[in-house]
Design an enzyme around this catalytic site. Structure first.
Site, PDB file in Angstrom:
ATOM      1  N   ASN A   1       0.860  -1.185   0.000  1.00 10.31           N
ATOM      2  CA  ASN A   1       0.000   0.000   0.000  1.00 10.31           C
ATOM      3  C   ASN A   1       0.898   1.236   0.000  1.00 10.31           C
ATOM      4  OD1 ASN A   1       0.533   0.767   2.780  1.00 10.31           O
ATOM      5  ND2 ASN A   1      -0.714  -1.000   3.337  1.00 10.31           N
TER       6      ASN A   1
ATOM      7  N   GLY B   1      -2.783  -9.308   3.776  1.00  8.88           N
ATOM      8  CA  GLY B   1      -2.609 -10.087   2.550  1.00  8.88           C
ATOM      9  C   GLY B   1      -1.163 -10.434   2.254  1.00  8.88           C
ATOM     10  N   VAL B   2      -0.807 -10.308   0.987  1.00 10.85           N
ATOM     11  CA  VAL B   2       0.534 -10.695   0.561  1.00 10.85           C
ATOM     12  C   VAL B   2       1.584  -9.765   1.179  1.00 10.85           C
ATOM     13  CG1 VAL B   2       0.521  -9.395  -1.629  1.00 10.85           C
ATOM     14  CG2 VAL B   2       1.843 -11.490  -1.447  1.00 10.85           C
ATOM     15  N   ASP B   3       1.236  -8.521   1.372  1.00 12.56           N
ATOM     16  CA  ASP B   3       2.129  -7.529   1.995  1.00 12.56           C
ATOM     17  C   ASP B   3       2.522  -7.989   3.408  1.00 12.56           C
ATOM     18  OD1 ASP B   3       3.479  -5.162   2.274  1.00 12.56           O
ATOM     19  OD2 ASP B   3       1.714  -3.895   2.495  1.00 12.56           O
TER      20      ASP B   3
ATOM     21  N   THR C   1      -6.116  -7.884  -6.389  1.00 11.40           N
ATOM     22  CA  THR C   1      -7.315  -8.756  -6.417  1.00 11.40           C
ATOM     23  C   THR C   1      -7.729  -9.283  -5.043  1.00 11.40           C
ATOM     24  OG1 THR C   1      -6.093 -10.800  -6.888  1.00 11.40           O
ATOM     25  CG2 THR C   1      -6.827  -9.502  -8.783  1.00 11.40           C
ATOM     26  N   GLY C   2      -7.083  -8.765  -3.988  1.00  8.94           N
ATOM     27  CA  GLY C   2      -7.483  -9.151  -2.631  1.00  8.94           C
ATOM     28  C   GLY C   2      -8.338  -8.047  -2.028  1.00  8.94           C
TER      29      GLY C   2
END
Ligand code: ADP
Length: 169
Positions: A23, A31-33, A121-122
């Site tokens: 972000n 999420g992936v972060d 896409t999350g």
């Protein structure tokens, strides 16, 4: 340039670079972060803070690079995907920029293999099918003399199926 598809956790991938759907604060998130910062350790966050102090937040569609801390990759390329809204054209352009700018940054770091998650896409709710189309198009359009392999890392079955179909076309 080879394109591969796998269903896995991107933090496990041994590529020269993995891409983070960050972000704009660059200070980590869900999420992936969150997974990348958890598995990669404090070094990644420290470098993100340094970047922030130097240039401020990372704008949507842009990308920055750090080393990869404890991850098997060499670099993490942090790019900020668009939060999906009614302006499909603008969102699509910004998502395309994420791929373009990540690839350009990879190229300038002599990256030969790079792994992408399905950016936006999350939590950012970008429609998966359209996001997949944009991702595949930008990768195929990118002309590189250095990059040898791009790996699409899908975390869920729906994305895996979407990418499998798109890559057959
Ligand atoms: P965004 O805010 O850009 O939507 P998310 O992290 O919420 O970012 O989701 C982006 C994509 O990453 C989603 O498709 C999600 O399923 C996927 N994802 C989540 N965790 C991982 C992981 N550890 N490895 C690979 N992909 C992941």
């Amino acid at each position: 340039m080879k394109i591969e598809l796998i269903k896995d956790d991107i933090t496990k991938i041994e590529a020269d670079a993995i891409v983070n759907a960050a972000n704009s604060s660059l200070l980590g998130g869900g999420g992936v972060d969150g997974a990348i910062h958890r598995a990669g350790g404090k070094q990644i966050l420290d470098e993100c803070i340094e970047i922030r102090n130097r240039q401020g937040k990372c704008k949507t569609g842009e990308a920055v690079v750090t080393t990869a801390g404890n991850l098997p990759a060499k670099y993490v390329i942090h790019t900020v995907g668009p939060v999906w809204n009614a302006d499909e054209e603008k969102c699509s352009k910004l998502l395309a920029n994420c791929y373009k700018n990540s690839l350009a940054l990879a190229e300038s770091h002599c990256v030969k293999t790079i792994a992408f998650p399905s950016i936006s896409t999350g939590v950012y709710r970008f429609p998966k099918e359209l996001a997949g189309k944009i991702a595949v198009k930008e990768i195929k359009n990118f002309k590189s003399k250095i990059l040898e392999k791009v790996i699409f890392v899908c975390f869920d079955e729906e994305n895996e199926e979407i990418y499998r179909t798109l890559l057959k076309e």
